[in-house]
Design an enzyme around this catalytic site. Structure first.
Site, PDB file in Angstrom:
ATOM      1  N   ASP A  93    -109.985 -33.341 124.737  1.00  0.00           N
ATOM      2  CA  ASP A  93    -108.438 -33.612 124.516  1.00  0.00           C
ATOM      3  C   ASP A  93    -108.379 -32.178 123.294  1.00  0.00           C
ATOM      4  O   ASP A  93    -107.605 -31.228 123.640  1.00  0.00           O
ATOM      5  CB  ASP A  93    -107.949 -34.605 123.477  1.00  0.00           C
ATOM      6  N   ASN A 129    -112.339 -39.681 125.552  1.00  0.00           N
ATOM      7  CA  ASN A 129    -111.216 -39.716 126.390  1.00  0.00           C
ATOM      8  C   ASN A 129    -111.820 -39.409 127.825  1.00  0.00           C
ATOM      9  O   ASN A 129    -111.186 -39.566 128.720  1.00  0.00           O
ATOM     10  CB  ASN A 129    -110.086 -38.644 126.193  1.00  0.00           C
ATOM     11  N   ALA A 158    -104.876 -37.360 118.856  1.00  0.00           N
ATOM     12  CA  ALA A 158    -104.571 -36.055 119.483  1.00  0.00           C
ATOM     13  C   ALA A 158    -104.880 -35.119 118.436  1.00  0.00           C
ATOM     14  O   ALA A 158    -105.553 -34.206 118.394  1.00  0.00           O
ATOM     15  CB  ALA A 158    -103.086 -35.799 120.119  1.00  0.00           C
ATOM     16  N   LYS A 179    -110.019 -45.810 123.753  1.00  0.00           N
ATOM     17  CA  LYS A 179    -110.728 -44.601 123.384  1.00  0.00           C
ATOM     18  C   LYS A 179    -111.904 -44.930 122.491  1.00  0.00           C
ATOM     19  O   LYS A 179    -112.955 -44.003 122.287  1.00  0.00           O
ATOM     20  CB  LYS A 179    -109.728 -43.537 122.766  1.00  0.00           C
ATOM     21  N   GLY A 181    -102.900 -38.646 114.140  1.00  0.00           N
ATOM     22  CA  GLY A 181    -103.351 -39.715 115.159  1.00  0.00           C
ATOM     23  C   GLY A 181    -104.485 -39.344 116.066  1.00  0.00           C
ATOM     24  O   GLY A 181    -105.241 -38.342 115.624  1.00  0.00           O
TER      25      GLY A 181
HETATM   26  P1  NDP Z   1    -101.309 -41.808 118.019  1.00  0.00           P
HETATM   27  O1  NDP Z   1    -100.697 -43.005 118.144  1.00  0.00           O
HETATM   28  O2  NDP Z   1    -102.874 -41.846 117.744  1.00  0.00           O
HETATM   29  O3  NDP Z   1    -100.667 -40.759 116.837  1.00  0.00           O
HETATM   30  C1  NDP Z   1     -99.192 -40.759 116.625  1.00  0.00           C
HETATM   31  C2  NDP Z   1     -99.277 -39.842 115.520  1.00  0.00           C
HETATM   32  O4  NDP Z   1     -97.811 -39.325 115.589  1.00  0.00           O
HETATM   33  C3  NDP Z   1     -99.331 -40.328 114.151  1.00  0.00           C
HETATM   34  O5  NDP Z   1     -99.866 -39.162 113.245  1.00  0.00           O
HETATM   35  C4  NDP Z   1     -97.944 -40.766 113.645  1.00  0.00           C
HETATM   36  O6  NDP Z   1     -97.697 -40.757 112.496  1.00  0.00           O
HETATM   37  C5  NDP Z   1     -97.329 -39.589 114.118  1.00  0.00           C
HETATM   38  N1  NDP Z   1     -95.863 -39.796 114.290  1.00  0.00           N
HETATM   39  C6  NDP Z   1     -95.218 -40.634 115.464  1.00  0.00           C
HETATM   40  N2  NDP Z   1     -93.791 -40.433 115.423  1.00  0.00           N
HETATM   41  C7  NDP Z   1     -93.592 -39.574 114.435  1.00  0.00           C
HETATM   42  C8  NDP Z   1     -92.418 -38.953 113.859  1.00  0.00           C
HETATM   43  N3  NDP Z   1     -91.166 -39.567 114.235  1.00  0.00           N
HETATM   44  N4  NDP Z   1     -92.419 -38.164 112.871  1.00  0.00           N
HETATM   45  C9  NDP Z   1     -93.477 -38.023 112.190  1.00  0.00           C
HETATM   46  N5  NDP Z   1     -94.850 -38.311 112.774  1.00  0.00           N
HETATM   47  C10 NDP Z   1     -94.494 -39.121 113.634  1.00  0.00           C
HETATM   48  O7  NDP Z   1    -100.844 -40.917 119.379  1.00  0.00           O
HETATM   49  P2  NDP Z   1    -101.691 -39.622 120.163  1.00  0.00           P
HETATM   50  O8  NDP Z   1    -102.292 -38.766 119.011  1.00  0.00           O
HETATM   51  O9  NDP Z   1    -102.612 -40.505 121.021  1.00  0.00           O
HETATM   52  O10 NDP Z   1    -100.655 -39.010 120.602  1.00  0.00           O
HETATM   53  C11 NDP Z   1     -99.697 -38.177 120.071  1.00  0.00           C
HETATM   54  C12 NDP Z   1     -99.073 -37.526 120.972  1.00  0.00           C
HETATM   55  O11 NDP Z   1    -100.020 -36.329 121.598  1.00  0.00           O
HETATM   56  C13 NDP Z   1     -98.259 -37.954 122.118  1.00  0.00           C
HETATM   57  O12 NDP Z   1     -97.207 -37.213 122.494  1.00  0.00           O
HETATM   58  C14 NDP Z   1     -99.169 -37.890 123.261  1.00  0.00           C
HETATM   59  O13 NDP Z   1     -98.298 -37.649 124.542  1.00  0.00           O
HETATM   60  C15 NDP Z   1     -99.668 -36.154 123.018  1.00  0.00           C
HETATM   61  N6  NDP Z   1    -101.067 -35.973 123.710  1.00  0.00           N
HETATM   62  C16 NDP Z   1    -100.903 -34.814 124.293  1.00  0.00           C
HETATM   63  C17 NDP Z   1    -102.131 -34.401 125.055  1.00  0.00           C
HETATM   64  C18 NDP Z   1    -102.030 -33.293 125.926  1.00  0.00           C
HETATM   65  O14 NDP Z   1    -102.869 -33.053 126.662  1.00  0.00           O
HETATM   66  N7  NDP Z   1    -101.048 -32.131 125.668  1.00  0.00           N
HETATM   67  C19 NDP Z   1    -103.242 -35.425 124.823  1.00  0.00           C
HETATM   68  C20 NDP Z   1    -103.294 -36.302 124.233  1.00  0.00           C
HETATM   69  C21 NDP Z   1    -102.098 -36.845 123.651  1.00  0.00           C
HETATM   70  P3  NDP Z   1     -98.297 -42.104 111.289  1.00  0.00           P
HETATM   71  O15 NDP Z   1     -99.662 -41.991 110.915  1.00  0.00           O
HETATM   72  O16 NDP Z   1     -97.456 -41.644 110.082  1.00  0.00           O
HETATM   73  O17 NDP Z   1     -97.754 -43.057 111.920  1.00  0.00           O
END
Ligand code: NDP
Length: 285
Positions: free
Chosen positions: A107, A92, A135, A71, A133
């Protein structure tokens, strides 16, 4: 009259990409409108990204979706970015406009349409975002551009959380603040919209949910989740039990897919068909 046997090509490139459900939804939309379009789900390794984008041009593809890990890395190979994609710093969706590749980020826009469809305004609201992250960033930027008055970012990793808060404050008219994620985190009482922008609760970890004091969620809040599989994650169930109104991640996924459909085909997307197709897909698991 001569026939046209050539299909218009779109698709997604990423790695891993096998489990990406977008093709099922887009193909159902093409079939419903009788369009000779194909959505290809293609594995592309990081070192092959430039060649893959050359392929998009060579094959006269109408466009392409990008998922992990492309991305951000795709940006140098594109000709133009939309405002939101430029601020978010991630793409995206690519649209091939007569050979010019335009990078967009749908997104956050898909999320905004899902909220609008539920009649939930964003202008002037206080938003609390869990996560920082990809999203979370896309949604936070769109909420800021739509006139949210304040965004609080709660994230485990401080560097990412602070960077997102600074990005919003410096690039949009909205103020944002980073709040560290401590155990059983209290949700700020003035929150209008609480968003889980993390992957906590995503299949197969369906018994997991963000570490919050759920008693601090109340009926004045709208609570949204980016997780779309399962359709009704534990986070939303617990929020509803406290009286909050909830919005699931399917609306965001379908509406970004519908937006891509329009950008590529120039036709209004059959959103209902696409929604039902995805819902059926996830309920099979
Ligand atoms: P990234 O890897 O870019 O970011 C992940 C984020 O989640 C980070 O902020 C991370 O925190 C946090 N995180 C992960 N696990 C935990 C936990 N157990 N407790 C607290 N924080 C947590 O991923 P994306 O942003 O790309 O994706 C995130 C979600 O969004 C996924 O489930 C994906 O499927 C969903 N998504 C949904 C879309 C939709 O259209 N509905 C579109 C795109 C994504 P830290 O920085 O502290 O590690």
């Amino acid at each position: 009259m001569s026939k046209n046997y050539r299909a218009e090509l779109v698709g997604v490139i990423g790695d891993p990409v096998d489990g990406n459900p977008t093709g099922v939804m887009e193909e159902a939309g093409f079939a419903a409108l009788g369009l000779n379009f194909r959505y290809l789900t293609i594995k592309v390794l990081p070192q092959d990204l430039e060649d893959a984008i050359r392929g998009v041009r060579a094959f006269h593809m109408r466009g392409i979706n990008l998922t992990m890990p492309h991305k951000v890395q795709v940006i140098p190979y594109l000709d133009e970015l939309t405002e939101a994609a430029g601020i978010i710093g991630a793409v995206n969706t690519v649209i091939n406009q007569d050979g010019k590749l335009i990078g967009e980020n749908t997104d956050g826009k898909g999320f905004m349409i899902a909220l609008k469809n539920e009649g939930i305004p964003v202008k002037g609201t206080h938003i609390t975002m869990l996560g920082a992250g990809g999203a979370a960033k896309a949604i936070a930027v769109e909420c800021a551009l739509a006139g949210a008055s304040e965004i609080k970012i709660i994230n485990r990793d401080k560097t990412r959380g602070v960077a997102l808060a600074e990005l919003i404050t410096s690039r949009t008219g909205c103020t944002a603040e980073y709040i560290p994620w401590t155990e059983k985190k209290t949700v700020p009482a003035d929150t209008n919209i609480l968003i889980n922008g993390t992957s906590a609760g995503l299949f197969p970890d369906i018994d997991m949910c963000p570490d919050l004091d759920y008693a601090t969620i109340h009926e004045g809040m709208t609570v949204c989740d980016v997780v779309f599989n399962p359709v009704d994650p534990l986070f939303l169930q617990k929020s509803r039990a406290n009286g909050a109104r909830t919005v699931n991640g399917i609306g965001m996924l379908v509406n970004q897919g519908a937006m891509n459909f329009r950008l590529w085909t120039g036709r209004e997307a059959p959103v209902d068909v696409m929604y039902k197709t995805l819902e059926a897909e996830f309920s099979e698991e």
